[in-house]
Write a protein that holds these residues in place. Structure first.
Motif, PDB file in Angstrom:
ATOM      1  N   THR A 130       1.203  -1.262   0.024  1.00 44.41           N
ATOM      2  CA  THR A 130       0.219   0.337  -0.153  1.00 44.41           C
ATOM      3  C   THR A 130       1.092   1.310  -0.333  1.00 44.41           C
ATOM      4  OG1 THR A 130      -1.712  -0.925   1.792  1.00 44.41           O
ATOM      5  CG2 THR A 130      -2.640   0.732   1.370  1.00 44.41           C
ATOM      6  N   MET A 131       2.119   1.572  -0.791  1.00 45.75           N
ATOM      7  CA  MET A 131       2.729   2.566  -0.671  1.00 45.75           C
ATOM      8  C   MET A 131       2.934   3.032  -2.686  1.00 45.75           C
ATOM      9  SD  MET A 131       3.937   3.345   1.929  1.00 45.75           S
ATOM     10  CE  MET A 131       4.937   4.676   1.359  1.00 45.75           C
TER      11      MET A 131
ATOM     12  N   SER B 120      -8.474   5.001   0.913  1.00 39.37           N
ATOM     13  CA  SER B 120      -8.319   6.221   0.144  1.00 39.37           C
ATOM     14  C   SER B 120      -7.969   5.342  -0.586  1.00 39.37           C
ATOM     15  CB  SER B 120      -7.969   7.549   0.620  1.00 39.37           C
ATOM     16  OG  SER B 120      -9.020   7.602   2.204  1.00 39.37           O
ATOM     17  N   LEU B 121      -6.795   5.008  -0.664  1.00 37.88           N
ATOM     18  CA  LEU B 121      -5.721   4.707  -2.142  1.00 37.88           C
ATOM     19  C   LEU B 121      -6.467   4.233  -2.954  1.00 37.88           C
ATOM     20  CD1 LEU B 121      -2.783   4.370   0.495  1.00 37.88           C
ATOM     21  CD2 LEU B 121      -3.125   5.949  -0.844  1.00 37.88           C
ATOM     22  N   THR B 122      -7.423   2.909  -2.517  1.00 40.59           N
ATOM     23  CA  THR B 122      -8.308   1.950  -3.121  1.00 40.59           C
ATOM     24  C   THR B 122      -8.914   2.989  -4.629  1.00 40.59           C
ATOM     25  OG1 THR B 122      -8.646   0.175  -1.492  1.00 40.59           O
ATOM     26  CG2 THR B 122      -9.900   0.154  -3.318  1.00 40.59           C
ATOM     27  N   GLY B 123      -9.834   4.056  -3.434  1.00 37.37           N
ATOM     28  CA  GLY B 123     -10.532   4.501  -4.676  1.00 37.37           C
ATOM     29  C   GLY B 123      -9.589   5.767  -5.185  1.00 37.37           C
TER      30      GLY B 123
ATOM     31  N   GLY C 183       0.347  -3.772 -14.347  1.00 43.46           N
ATOM     32  CA  GLY C 183      -0.105  -2.102 -14.250  1.00 43.46           C
ATOM     33  C   GLY C 183      -0.346  -1.957 -13.167  1.00 43.46           C
ATOM     34  N   ALA C 184      -0.420  -0.390 -12.934  1.00 41.97           N
ATOM     35  CA  ALA C 184       0.539   0.701 -11.917  1.00 41.97           C
ATOM     36  C   ALA C 184      -1.264   1.310 -11.508  1.00 41.97           C
ATOM     37  CB  ALA C 184       0.776   1.706 -12.462  1.00 41.97           C
ATOM     38  N   ARG C 185      -2.751   1.058 -12.265  1.00 40.00           N
ATOM     39  CA  ARG C 185      -3.419   1.497 -11.372  1.00 40.00           C
ATOM     40  C   ARG C 185      -4.250   0.328 -10.638  1.00 40.00           C
ATOM     41  NH1 ARG C 185      -8.055   4.451 -14.933  1.00 40.00           N
ATOM     42  NH2 ARG C 185      -8.892   3.924 -12.987  1.00 40.00           N
ATOM     43  N   ALA C 186      -3.796  -0.817 -10.959  1.00 43.50           N
ATOM     44  CA  ALA C 186      -4.766  -1.979 -10.619  1.00 43.50           C
ATOM     45  C   ALA C 186      -3.781  -2.671  -9.083  1.00 43.50           C
ATOM     46  CB  ALA C 186      -4.816  -3.501 -11.737  1.00 43.50           C
TER      47      ALA C 186
ATOM     48  N   VAL D 295      -2.314  -0.687  -7.817  1.00 42.38           N
ATOM     49  CA  VAL D 295      -2.283   0.474  -5.987  1.00 42.38           C
ATOM     50  C   VAL D 295      -3.695  -0.482  -5.921  1.00 42.38           C
ATOM     51  CG1 VAL D 295      -3.575   2.779  -5.706  1.00 42.38           C
ATOM     52  CG2 VAL D 295      -1.097   2.198  -7.075  1.00 42.38           C
ATOM     53  N   VAL D 296      -4.829  -0.540  -6.254  1.00 39.93           N
ATOM     54  CA  VAL D 296      -6.159  -0.623  -6.097  1.00 39.93           C
ATOM     55  C   VAL D 296      -6.061  -1.725  -5.140  1.00 39.93           C
ATOM     56  CG1 VAL D 296      -8.858  -1.533  -6.350  1.00 39.93           C
ATOM     57  CG2 VAL D 296      -7.805   0.816  -7.872  1.00 39.93           C
ATOM     58  N   MET D 297      -5.593  -2.706  -5.445  1.00 34.74           N
ATOM     59  CA  MET D 297      -5.225  -4.129  -5.049  1.00 34.74           C
ATOM     60  C   MET D 297      -4.292  -3.981  -3.206  1.00 34.74           C
ATOM     61  SD  MET D 297      -4.961  -7.252  -7.898  1.00 34.74           S
ATOM     62  CE  MET D 297      -3.456  -6.644  -8.896  1.00 34.74           C
ATOM     63  N   GLY D 298      -3.863  -2.994  -3.981  1.00 32.56           N
ATOM     64  CA  GLY D 298      -2.721  -3.008  -2.373  1.00 32.56           C
ATOM     65  C   GLY D 298      -3.891  -2.735  -2.144  1.00 32.56           C
ATOM     66  N   GLY D 299      -4.699  -1.389  -1.969  1.00 34.52           N
ATOM     67  CA  GLY D 299      -5.363  -1.289  -0.719  1.00 34.52           C
ATOM     68  C   GLY D 299      -6.632  -1.968  -0.075  1.00 34.52           C
ATOM     69  N   LEU D 300      -6.836  -2.314  -1.333  1.00 35.47           N
ATOM     70  CA  LEU D 300      -8.198  -3.227  -0.669  1.00 35.47           C
ATOM     71  C   LEU D 300      -7.569  -5.077   0.383  1.00 35.47           C
ATOM     72  CD1 LEU D 300      -9.988  -4.630  -3.835  1.00 35.47           C
ATOM     73  CD2 LEU D 300     -10.680  -3.496  -2.053  1.00 35.47           C
TER      74      LEU D 300
END
Length: 465
Positions: free
Chosen positions: A245-246, A305-308, A379-382, A384-389
Motif C-alpha cells: 500500500t505504498m 482512500s488509496l483504493t479509490g 499495471g500501475a492502477r491495478a 494500487v487498487v489491490m494494495g488498498g484492499l
C-alpha cells in the motif's frame, strides 16, 4: 496540567520546551530538502531506467542499511548522549546530498551512485533515528506525547507538502542538481539546530559496551516487545498499512500513464497526502484523548482512500483521495508513536524505538518494491487498487486478533505527567518474564511513563530521515 479539550492542535510542547522547538525547526528544514530529493530521485531513476521496478528497488536499497543502522543505533541511544548521536549522523548527510548533486550534473548520471548514496543515507539515518525518537519524550513529558507526535508529524507533512511541489518545479526548471543542493542545505539547518540542544543522555546508562553486551541489549528489547500484546499489535497494524500500500513508487508512472502529466503532476501527487496530513495535524487536539479504535479507523481510511485513488483517472478527485489518505496516515502515525512511547520504560526506549523503526522502514520499502513488481505484472492502477484492499483486510484481521490494540488508551497518571528529569521503570514495567506473561493481553502499565516520532522518512513513518 490540563489537556486541551478542543480540536485545535496542542502547541504546548513548542511553548514550554526550548529544546523541542530547536528540534522541531531543524527537523522541518531537513525534511523539506529530503522530500524534494525524493521527487528528484524518483524522476531521475525513471529517466535513466524507464522502469517502475527500479523506483521501488531504490527504496529497498535504502531500507536494508536502515535496518542495520537502527539495530545498532537503538543500542547506542540507550548508552550515549542522544543529541550527539543525532548530530554525528545528520551532518554527514550534507556530503551525501552534495554527491548526488554532482552526479546529476554529469552528462550520463551514474545509476550505481544513486543506489550507493541512497544506501549510505539509510545507514546514517538508521544510526541516528532511534536517538531522535527516544529523545522526544525526555523533552516534553509523558502528558504531551500525543501533542509532540502531532507537531512532529505536522512538520514532516508540511515539508512533504512544500518539498515535493517545489521539487517538481525545480526538476522541471533548474534541474535535479538544485533539489539535491537544497537537501544538503536542509541537513545543515538540522545540524545547526541540534548544536544548541542540551545534552540528552539516557536516564539510566546501560553497562557493558562489548559485542556480546550489545547483542544482549538488543535481545532485551526484543523480549520486551514480544511480551506486550499492544506493541506487537502496533507493529502489525503499521505493517498492514504499508505492505502493498505504498503508491509513491508509482507516482512517476501514474503521472505519465494515468493522468497525462510530467514532473509537475508528480510533485502534486507527492504533495496531496501532505495537505491532508496538515489538516489532520491542525485538528489533532483530540488525539491525546483517543486510543486504539481511532487508530484502527485511521488505518482503514488510509487503505480505502488509496483504493479509490487507484480506481480514478480524474486528477482532482485523485488528489482529494490522496489528501484523505494523508489525513488517515497522520492520525495513525501520531497514535502509534504515542502508544509505543507510552508503554516503554526510558532505559529501553532506544532499543524499542530501533525495533519499531526496523519495521517502519522495512514495511514501506517492501511495499514500494512489491507495488513496483505488481505494477510490472498487472499495471500501475491495478497494483494500487489491490494494495488498498489488502490494507483494509489486513487491518481488520489485526484489530480482531489483538484486543489490547482495540482497548489501548493514552491515560496518564497524575504522578507521571510532569517533565522528566530522570526515569526508572517500576517493577510492573520491567521486561522480566513475569511481567511479559502478565501483560500479554493488557496495555503496558503507565508507571513506566515518567519520561514521556518520524520513518521520513519519515522520520518517519518512524521517519529515520
Amino acid at each position: 496540567m490540563s489537556r486541551p479539550t478542543g480540536l485545535a492542535m496542542d502547541l504546548t510542547p513548542l511553548r514550554e520546551s526550548r529544546d523541542f522547538r530547536l528540534l522541531f525547526i531543524g527537523f522541518l528544514g531537513a525534511m523539506t530538502g529530503a522530500l524534494m530529493t525524493s521527487v528528484a530521485v524518483a524522476v531521475q531513476i525513471y529517466e535513466v531506467t524507464g522502469s517502475p521496478l527500479h523506483i521501488g528497488l531504490v527504496s529497498l536499497a535504502r531500507a536494508l542499511p536502515v535496518v542495520v543502522g537502527v539495530l545498532i543505533g537503538g543500542v547506542l541511544a540507550d548508552r550515549h548522549d542522544r543529541r550527539l548521536l543525532m548530530l554525528a549522523t545528520r551532518l554527514p548527510l550534507t556530503l551525501v546530498s552534495a554527491a548526488l548533486a554532482v552526479n546529476a550534473l554529469l552528462p550520463e548520471p551514474r545509476l550505481w551512485l544513486i543506489y550507493a548514496a541512497t544506501a549510505l543515507t539509510g545507514l546514517l539515518a538508521g544510526l541516528g533515528g532511534p536517538a531522535m525518537m527516544a529523545a522526544i519524550p525526555a523533552l516534553v513529558g509523558s502528558e504531551r506525547l500525543a501533542a509532540a507526535g502531532a507537531l512532529t508529524s505536522a512538520s514532516a507533512q508540511f515539508a512533504a507538502l512544500l518539498g515535493p511541489a517545489v521539487g517538481g518545479l525545480l526538476v522541471a526548471g533548474p534541474g535535479l542538481a538544485a533539489c539535491y543542493a537544497v537537501d544538503a542545505a536542509g541537513f545543515l539547518v538540522f545540524s545547526a539546530a541540534l548544536y544548541f540542544v542540551r545534552p540528552l543522555p539516557p536516564a539510566t546508562a546501560q553497562a557493558g559496551k562489548g559485542v556480546r553486551q550489545a547483542f544482549t541489549a538488543v535481545a532485551d528489547g526484543v523480549r520486551f516487545v514480544r511480551g506486550h500484546r499492544l506493541i506487537v499489535g502496533l507493529l502489525l497494524i503499521d505493517a498492514a498499512a504499508m505492505v502493498f500500500t505504498m503508491p509513491q513508487a508509482l507516482y512517476p508512472v501514474l503521472a505519465d500513464q494515468q493522468f497525462g502529466g510530467g514532473p509537475g503532476v508528480v510533485g502534486l501527487l507527492y504533495a496531496a497526502p501532505a495537505l491532508g496530513a496538515l489538516i489532520g495535524a491542525a485538528t489533532s487536539g483530540w488525539t491525546g484523548r483517543a486510543g486504539g479504535h481511532a487508530l484502527i479507523g485511521a488505518v482503514l481510511l488510509w487503505g480505502l482512500s488509496l483504493t479509490g485513488f487507484g480506481a480514478t483517472s480524474y486528477l482532482p478527485l485523485a488528489l482529494v483521495l490522496l489528501a484523505l489518505a494523508g489525513l488517515g496516515d497522520l492520525i495513525s502515525e501520531t497514535l502509534r508513536s504515542a502508544l509505543l512511547q507510552h508503554g516503554t520504560p526510558d532505559e529501553l526506549r532506544g532499543r524499542v524505538s530501533g525495533l519499531w523503526m526496523v519495521q517502519a522502514t522495512v514495511s514501506p520499502a517492501l511495499g514500494n518494491a512489491a507495488v513496483g513488481l505488481l505494477a510490472e505484472l498487472t499495471g500501475a492502477r491495478a497494483a494500487v487498487v489491490m494494495g488498498g484492499l489488502f490494507c483494509v483486510a489486513a487491518t481488520l484481521v489485526v484489530a480482531a486478533a489483538f484486543p489490547a490494540l482495540r482497548h489501548a488508551t493514552l491515560t496518564v497518571s497524575p504522578e507521571s505527567s510532569g517533565p522528566p528529569e530522570s526515569s526508572g521503570p517500576t517493577e510492573a514495567s520491567e521486561p522480566s518474564e513475569s511481567s511479559n506473561s502478565e501483560s500479554s493481553d493488557e496495555v503496558p502499565p503507565n508507571a513506566a511513563d515518567d519520561a514521556g516520532h518520524a520513518d521520513a522518512e519519515s522520520p518517519t513513518k518512524g521517519s529515520a530521515r
